[in-house]
Design an enzyme around this catalytic site. Structure first.
Site, PDB file in Angstrom:
ATOM      1  CE  LYS A 124      46.576  31.963  37.721  1.00 51.61           C
ATOM      2  NZ  LYS A 124      45.726  32.939  38.407  1.00 51.61           N
ATOM      3  CG  ASP A 132      43.300  38.616  39.480  1.00 47.23           C
ATOM      4  OD1 ASP A 132      42.831  37.555  39.950  1.00 47.23           O
ATOM      5  OD2 ASP A 132      43.696  39.556  40.186  1.00 47.23           O
ATOM      6  CE1 TYR A 159      39.952  30.695  31.751  1.00 49.01           C
ATOM      7  CE2 TYR A 159      40.497  28.364  31.916  1.00 49.01           C
ATOM      8  CZ  TYR A 159      40.047  29.534  32.497  1.00 49.01           C
ATOM      9  OH  TYR A 159      39.672  29.553  33.808  1.00 49.01           O
ATOM     10  CE  LYS A 179      49.954  34.419  40.607  1.00 52.52           C
ATOM     11  NZ  LYS A 179      49.266  33.780  41.691  1.00 52.52           N
ATOM     12  CB  CYS A 189      34.010  74.860  44.011  1.00 48.14           C
ATOM     13  SG  CYS A 189      34.385  74.334  42.326  1.00 48.14           S
ATOM     14  CB  CYS A 239      31.124  72.507  43.292  1.00 54.98           C
ATOM     15  SG  CYS A 239      30.696  74.098  42.571  1.00 54.98           S
TER      16      CYS A 239
HETATM   17  S1  IVH Z   1      43.622  26.777  33.087  1.00 56.72           S
HETATM   18  C1  IVH Z   1      43.178  22.646  34.043  1.00 56.72           C
HETATM   19  N1  IVH Z   1      43.852  29.024  31.821  1.00 56.72           N
HETATM   20  O1  IVH Z   1      43.529  30.827  37.109  1.00 56.72           O
HETATM   21  C2  IVH Z   1      42.845  24.035  33.797  1.00 56.72           C
HETATM   22  N2  IVH Z   1      43.199  29.103  34.093  1.00 56.72           N
HETATM   23  O2  IVH Z   1      45.098  29.849  39.466  1.00 56.72           O
HETATM   24  C3  IVH Z   1      43.217  24.931  34.908  1.00 56.72           C
HETATM   25  N3  IVH Z   1      42.754  31.355  34.937  1.00 56.72           N
HETATM   26  O3  IVH Z   1      41.211  28.608  38.493  1.00 56.72           O
HETATM   27  C4  IVH Z   1      42.946  26.344  34.615  1.00 56.72           C
HETATM   28  N4  IVH Z   1      43.198  32.411  33.055  1.00 56.72           N
HETATM   29  O4  IVH Z   1      40.307  30.668  37.255  1.00 56.72           O
HETATM   30  C5  IVH Z   1      43.557  28.437  32.982  1.00 56.72           C
HETATM   31  N5  IVH Z   1      44.085  30.961  30.549  1.00 56.72           N
HETATM   32  C6  IVH Z   1      43.776  30.365  31.706  1.00 56.72           C
HETATM   33  C7  IVH Z   1      43.379  31.103  32.841  1.00 56.72           C
HETATM   34  C8  IVH Z   1      43.110  30.425  34.020  1.00 56.72           C
HETATM   35  C9  IVH Z   1      42.823  32.541  34.320  1.00 56.72           C
HETATM   36  C10 IVH Z   1      42.402  31.166  36.353  1.00 56.72           C
HETATM   37  C11 IVH Z   1      41.399  30.075  36.594  1.00 56.72           C
HETATM   38  C12 IVH Z   1      42.074  29.120  37.543  1.00 56.72           C
HETATM   39  C13 IVH Z   1      43.117  29.977  38.164  1.00 56.72           C
HETATM   40  C14 IVH Z   1      44.263  29.108  38.657  1.00 56.72           C
END
Ligand code: IVH
Length: 676
Positions: A115, A117, A229, A318, A412, A430
């Site tokens: 996931k 960020d 993705y 998370k 320096c 410096c």
């Molecule tokens: S799937 C139905 N896959 O995380 C699809 N989200 O907290 C829903 N995100 O808004 C999202 N990597 O911006 C999906 N591999 C990943 C992701 C991902 C980052 C973000 C995305 C989403 C947020 C949700």
């Protein structure tokens, strides 16, 4: 098709492939220099034949002139979010909830992805061409950031990238996450610090700011990348019916797709895999705040439905937060290439996500003062992957009274000369041009890939050369002799020969690279390219007064002053003399598009309001075709404001500054083209 046009096609295709190898596969097959040469050749042909430029040409990634605002884009399907799961129990509870809704869940496979960020973006392709890109917005309607997205090299402008083996839907919309890697973020901040500018706090906000730029030429200078993705929409063609196969399909079309994704047959294996990442997540090159677990079968996923904005079929597992407390033992000061002093925290060793941390960045002296960070304090430290850990704040409640407020050095630490503070900048410098710490950083910069690209000259060798007194400035590299090198520890015949060959080849680098290599404050890749387009060599640049430099778009008074000051320093003048004698004196062809016989050469225009016949972009193209420049806002440098109906604040500003205001008719008559 004639030979030249054929050559253009070949160049486009080759550059597209190299781009894919570099930015998507992360495995370049040619050097940066060779890539630049091919791109240069392509641009030269396109300058001669602007009518041959296609929307997916590799030259079309430098950013377009600024726009006034972002248009709205309706997404073809809702851009959904995700519910969170904290730990294994939460994840099991999620599976149990959806199994009760549909028994098929007990047999389901799960696909897992990092996931990231970053920021969600939605990319639209028609007949394989990238035609539009948008932000997530409220999930229904986003903002059109196509011009900004075009500058991200990991985004294919045409799919499939590699072959025609895969059929693609006529209208194809995908979703991904834009981000900045830890490594690129560090380099970016180093650049900022060396230019005496504020460093960025974190990669996500920096990426967000870059994506929302109205001037995509600024976006182009930020190291954005992305991973795809999701297939959001597909019309006129089949796509696979499982998430895992879709990832594979996207990858084969040439999209960047995470290689850390996995598919599992049941949930316990899935949980042990994702919880394993809690320990190793720092190995990812970007910030990830968890793993996404998705039901692989997309027909089943769809039938599970949505709660609010979250599909039931997926959760975000998370990772626990990774902030720790430790003691600040001392503050060291490092001296950078341009003489910027940077404070570094020396910490009581502490483990963060399996890595022992002993040092952390403190950004700049203002940061220490603002946060009232004292030596001996307990401090909150955060670490994200490869990024140098950083101090968030002191824990003031934990103070015992023995903590010492920090006083920035007045000398320096490397050469003990007084340090200086420039008006309006956060950095302390410096200013001793002969400071050994700066010299080492300077040479390191001069030989780096983005500058003179001298292979085989790493930091260790640079230090040796400076410490042994063999090199007192970058020009001395060109008079190094083989016997000098052989006398150094670790040097044998071959290594010495290779290094000398690398140095000698670098003498042929083009002017823009040499300008980057000089290390003038604020002069990076894009300013250097502009300068090399305006000046035939360093003599011409040196002779230019500050006001003329400021007249170049993209160069403000600070950079212009830094350039002039740099040429005034006797140390630099001497070094330039030596470079000249050594034959390191590239000349450039001054921009031919500017010198073309357009009626608007050297004139700067701003366009506002609705014009009677032409659209805004037609006017811009027209002005540019006549050699004029179009910018986004009215300033003293603007020659004409082209105003239509409802001109707004730009007209007021133009009138206040005495800028000439004209309409469409007048614009056309200025160029002697009759308006039909
Ligand atoms: S799937 C139905 N896959 O995380 C699809 N989200 O907290 C829903 N995100 O808004 C999202 N990597 O911006 C999906 N591999 C990943 C992701 C991902 C980052 C973000 C995305 C989403 C947020 C949700």
């Amino acid at each position: 098709m004639n030979d030249l046009h054929q050559r253009l096609d070949t160049l486009c295709e080759e550059l597209r492939q190299h781009n894919y190898h570099y930015h998507v596969l992360d495995a370049p097959i040619i050097s940066d220099g060779e890539y630049d040469r091919l791109l240069h050749e392509l641009k030269a042909i396109e300058a001669e034949h602007p009518e041959w430029i296609t929307a997916d040409s590799p030259s079309q990634r430098a950013g377009a002139p600024p726009s006034d605002k972002f248009e709205k884009v309706r997404h073809p399907a809702p851009i959904l979010s995700l519910a969170n799961a904290f730990g294994a129990e939460d994840t099991r509870a999620w599976v149990e909830r959806i199994r009760k809704l549909d028994e098929r869940v007990s047999e389901a496979q799960f696909t897992v992805e990092p996931k990231i960020d970053g920021l969600t973006v939605v990319l639209h392709y028609r007949d394989g061409l990238f035609v539009q890109g948008a932000t997530r917005g409220d999930g229904e309607i986003g903002e059109d950031i196509t011009a900004n997205l075009r500058t991200i090299k990991a985004i294919p402008l045409r799919i499939p990238v590699n072959s025609t083996q895969y059929s693609i839907p006529e209208y194809f919309v995908v979703r991904g996450e834009v981000f900045i890697t830890h490594a690129d973020f560090e380099i970016l901040n180093q650049r900022q610090a060396e230019a005496g500018e504020k460093t960025y706090q974190n990669p996500r906000n920096t990426a967000a700011g870059a994506l929302r730029q109205l001037d995509s030429r600024i976006t182009a200078t930020r190291p954005l990348t992305l991973l795809i993705y999701q297939i959001v929409h597909a019309e006129g063609g089949e796509v696979p019916a499982s998430q895992w196969e879709r990832l594979e399909y996207l990858r084969e079309l040439g999209f960047p797709v995470s290689s850390d994704s996995r598919r599992f047959d049941e949930i316990e294996e899935t949980i042990s895999f994702v919880s394993g990442w809690e320990e190793t997540k720092d190995k990812l090159p970007y910030e990830a705040d968890g793993m996404v677990i998705k039901i692989d079968d997309l027909t089943l996923s769809d039938s599970l439905g949505i709660v609010g904005k979250d599909p039931r079929s997926a959760v975000a597992y998370k990772f626990p937060s990774q902030v720790v407390t430790t003691q600040l033992l001392d503050i060291n000061v490092e001296v950078g290439r341009t003489g910027v002093l940077t404070p570094k925290a020396v910490l009581e060793a502490v483990e963060i996500n399996g890595v022992i941390v002993r040092n952390a960045t403190l950004h700049n002296f203002d940061f220490i003062a603002e946060k009232d960070i004292r030596i001996g304090d307990s401090v909150l430290v955060k670490r994200a992957g490869e990024v140098i850990p950083y101090i968030i704040a002191p824990v003031t409640e934990a103070r015992s009274g023995g903590e010492r407020p920090y006083i920035p050095p007045s000398l320096c630490p490397a050469c003990e000369q007084p340090v200086e503070h420039l008006e309006g900048e956060v950095a302390w410098y410096c200013v001793n041009a002969a400071c050994p710490a700066q010299l080492i950083r300077n040479i390191e910069h001069y030989v780096s890939r983005g500058a003179m690209d001298i292979a085989g000259l790493g930091i260790k060798i640079v230090e040796q050369l400076v410490e042994e007194g063999l090199v007192g400035d970058v020009a001395d590299l060109y008079t190094l002799r083989k016997e000098d090198l052989l006398a150094l520890e670790g040097f044998k015949e071959k290594k010495a020969d290779n290094l000398l060959a690398g140095i000698s080849i670098s003498a042929n680098q083009p002017l823009n690279r040499l300008i980057i290599g000089l290390g003038i404050r604020g002069v990076g890749e894009s300013v250097a390219a502009d300068l090399a387009q305006h000046y035939v060599d360093l003599d011409a640049l040196r002779a230019t007064p500050q006001t003329d430099l400021e007249a170049i778009e993209g160069i403000g008074p600070n950079i212009a002053a830094a350039i002039v000051d740099w040429f005034l320093l006797p140390f630099n003048q001497q070094m330039l003399g030596k470079l000249h004698d050594a034959g390191v004196w590239p000349t450039s062809t001054v921009n031919t598009t500017q010198a073309s016989p357009g009626k608007f050469n050297g004139l700067s225009f701003v366009v506002t309001g609705t014009l009677p016949k032409m659209t805004r972009s037609e006017v811009k193209e027209f002005i540019q075709s006549q050699g004029g420049k179009v910018t986004g806002s009215v300033s003293k440098k603007t020659d004409y404001l082209v105003a239509g109906e409802n001109p707004g604040s730009k007209l007021v500003k133009a009138e206040a500054l005495g800028v000439k205001v004209i309409g469409e008719e007048e614009l056309l008559s200025l160029s002697d083209i009759p308006s039909s």
